[in-house]
Scaffold this active site. Structure first.
Site, mmCIF file in Angstrom:
data_model
loop_
_atom_site.group_PDB
_atom_site.id
_atom_site.type_symbol
_atom_site.label_atom_id
_atom_site.label_comp_id
_atom_site.label_asym_id
_atom_site.label_seq_id
_atom_site.Cartn_x
_atom_site.Cartn_y
_atom_site.Cartn_z
ATOM 1 N N HIS A 34 -3.754 2.217 1.732
ATOM 2 C CA HIS A 34 -4.274 0.877 1.447
ATOM 3 C C HIS A 34 -5.412 0.536 2.408
ATOM 4 O O HIS A 34 -6.480 0.077 1.986
ATOM 5 C CB HIS A 34 -3.128 -0.136 1.589
ATOM 6 C CG HIS A 34 -3.555 -1.570 1.542
ATOM 7 N ND1 HIS A 34 -3.411 -2.363 0.423
ATOM 8 C CD2 HIS A 34 -4.122 -2.370 2.491
ATOM 9 C CE1 HIS A 34 -3.876 -3.570 0.675
ATOM 10 N NE2 HIS A 34 -4.315 -3.605 1.924
ATOM 11 N N GLU A 35 -5.194 0.773 3.697
ATOM 12 C CA GLU A 35 -6.220 0.436 4.693
ATOM 13 C C GLU A 35 -7.459 1.321 4.540
ATOM 14 O O GLU A 35 -8.597 0.863 4.684
ATOM 15 C CB GLU A 35 -5.651 0.569 6.104
ATOM 16 C CG GLU A 35 -4.520 -0.402 6.418
ATOM 17 C CD GLU A 35 -4.931 -1.846 6.215
ATOM 18 O OE1 GLU A 35 -6.132 -2.174 6.379
ATOM 19 O OE2 GLU A 35 -4.064 -2.666 5.867
ATOM 20 N N HIS B 243 -9.803 0.124 1.932
ATOM 21 C CA HIS B 243 -10.722 -0.908 2.434
ATOM 22 C C HIS B 243 -11.952 -0.262 3.068
ATOM 23 O O HIS B 243 -13.081 -0.719 2.887
ATOM 24 C CB HIS B 243 -10.022 -1.776 3.475
ATOM 25 C CG HIS B 243 -9.063 -2.772 2.901
ATOM 26 N ND1 HIS B 243 -9.359 -3.549 1.803
ATOM 27 C CD2 HIS B 243 -7.811 -3.142 3.301
ATOM 28 C CE1 HIS B 243 -8.325 -4.354 1.548
ATOM 29 N NE2 HIS B 243 -7.384 -4.110 2.431
ATOM 30 N N GLU C 76 -7.481 -7.230 -1.766
ATOM 31 C CA GLU C 76 -6.143 -6.733 -1.425
ATOM 32 C C GLU C 76 -5.469 -6.099 -2.633
ATOM 33 O O GLU C 76 -4.844 -5.031 -2.529
ATOM 34 C CB GLU C 76 -5.284 -7.877 -0.877
ATOM 35 C CG GLU C 76 -5.715 -8.395 0.490
ATOM 36 C CD GLU C 76 -5.682 -7.333 1.568
ATOM 37 O OE1 GLU C 76 -4.832 -6.417 1.490
ATOM 38 O OE2 GLU C 76 -6.518 -7.407 2.490
#
Length: 300
Positions: free
Chosen positions: A141-142, A145, A215
């Site tokens: 997930h990070e 980004h 997100e």
């Protein structure tokens, strides 16, 4: 932008583009008002631009310093580095710096203005609580980004709010709000303060909406890359549940970093609070992951 194997989401991307477009329109209108009101307003605009440049190039160092994070070597954190190495190979992207923050608040964040200047940081509280597959989901997930340059997007999007906030304070504390112009017209300072306050409120709402979209996009990209949406869902559920066991004092200390975090340190289910939140509701994120599980032919 360097291409990676992180999946794009056209629906969410479209919403992010629309939100940025609206912020851009608001910015153009606001700058036009500042130009019409005179040189002192432009001085504040220049100051805000300097702050944007500093934030853009030093975001990784500022975030690590604020969270008391430290960069770690593969020898110091072999499992963490190993997970990130695997994800980098899967996503075909450069490896970011790896850092650990000494905090019991279970969370993670990524920052940096480019893939080569990025850092992924996890807290000691997160490392203690998650299973390896759950941790991999959070890291994916990070890193999504990072791959999608979300830090750059949010930095640029927040610029208008910085300008409007500075202009409001400038008018309030300099006494301009009480004075009239030399021709006896309406007080220019009061106009600046009112317009700036309105622009700040609108840009705040739009930027928070953009943050929630990114997100959801990062959740989807991470789930599709790892092919284990249930692991990410498990991490989300576990982290959100563990937040309730962290002292409120520690959560409030971490709350200013919600925009960076994998999950908010403090959140509310109220409709107005959800509108102003940096993250979508947990139920919305879990529902999206369940839909991805179904698409992949797996159980939720």
């Amino acid at each position: 932008m360097t291409r990676t194997r992180f999946a794009a989401d056209r629906g969410l991307t479209g919403r992010m583009v629309l939100t940025l477009f609206l912020i851009g329109l608001l910015y153009v209108a606001f700058v036009a008002v500042l130009i019409a009101l005179g040189a002192r307003a432009l001085t504040v605009l220049a100051l805000a631009l300097v702050l944007l440049v500093v934030q853009y190039f030093l975001s990784d160092k500022i975030a690590l310093y604020a969270m008391n994070g430290r960069e770690v070597t593969p020898q110091q954190a072999p499992e963490l580095h190993g997970a990130i190495d695997r994800l980098c190979a899967m996503a075909d992207m450069p490896k970011p710096k790896v850092a650990i923050a000494d905090s019991d608040v279970p969370n993670a964040f990524a920052t940096g203005h480019s893939q080569k200047k990025s850092v992924v940081c996890v807290t000691t509280g997160l490392l203690r609580r998650l299973e390896p597959d759950e941790l991999e989901g959070v890291l994916a997930h990070e890193m999504s980004h990072v791959a999608h340059r979300d830090v750059v997007v949010m930095t640029i999007a927040s610029f208008l709010g910085i300008v409007a906030g500075l202009m409001t304070r400038f008018a309030l504390y300099s006494g301009l709000a009480r004075g009239r112009d030399s021709r006896g017209g309406p007080p220019i300072g009061l106009i600046i303060m009112l317009v700036s306050g309105l622009v700040y409120a609108l840009s705040f709402v739009l930027t928070r909406a953009l943050s929630r979209y990114r997100e959801l996009a990062a959740d989807r990209a991470a789930a599709l890359l790892t092919q284990r949406p249930s692991a990410l869902a498990g991490a989300l559920t576990k982290v959100s549940g563990e937040m309730g066991r962290i002292p409120t004092r520690d959560l409030r200390r971490a709350e200013p970093f919600n925009a960076f975090f994998f999950a908010p340190a403090l959140s509310s289910g109220a409709s107005l609070a959800a509108l102003l939140s940096t993250h979508p509701p947990l139920e919305r994120r879990l529902r999206q992951l369940a839909e991805i599980s179904a698409q992949l032919g797996r159980g939720a």
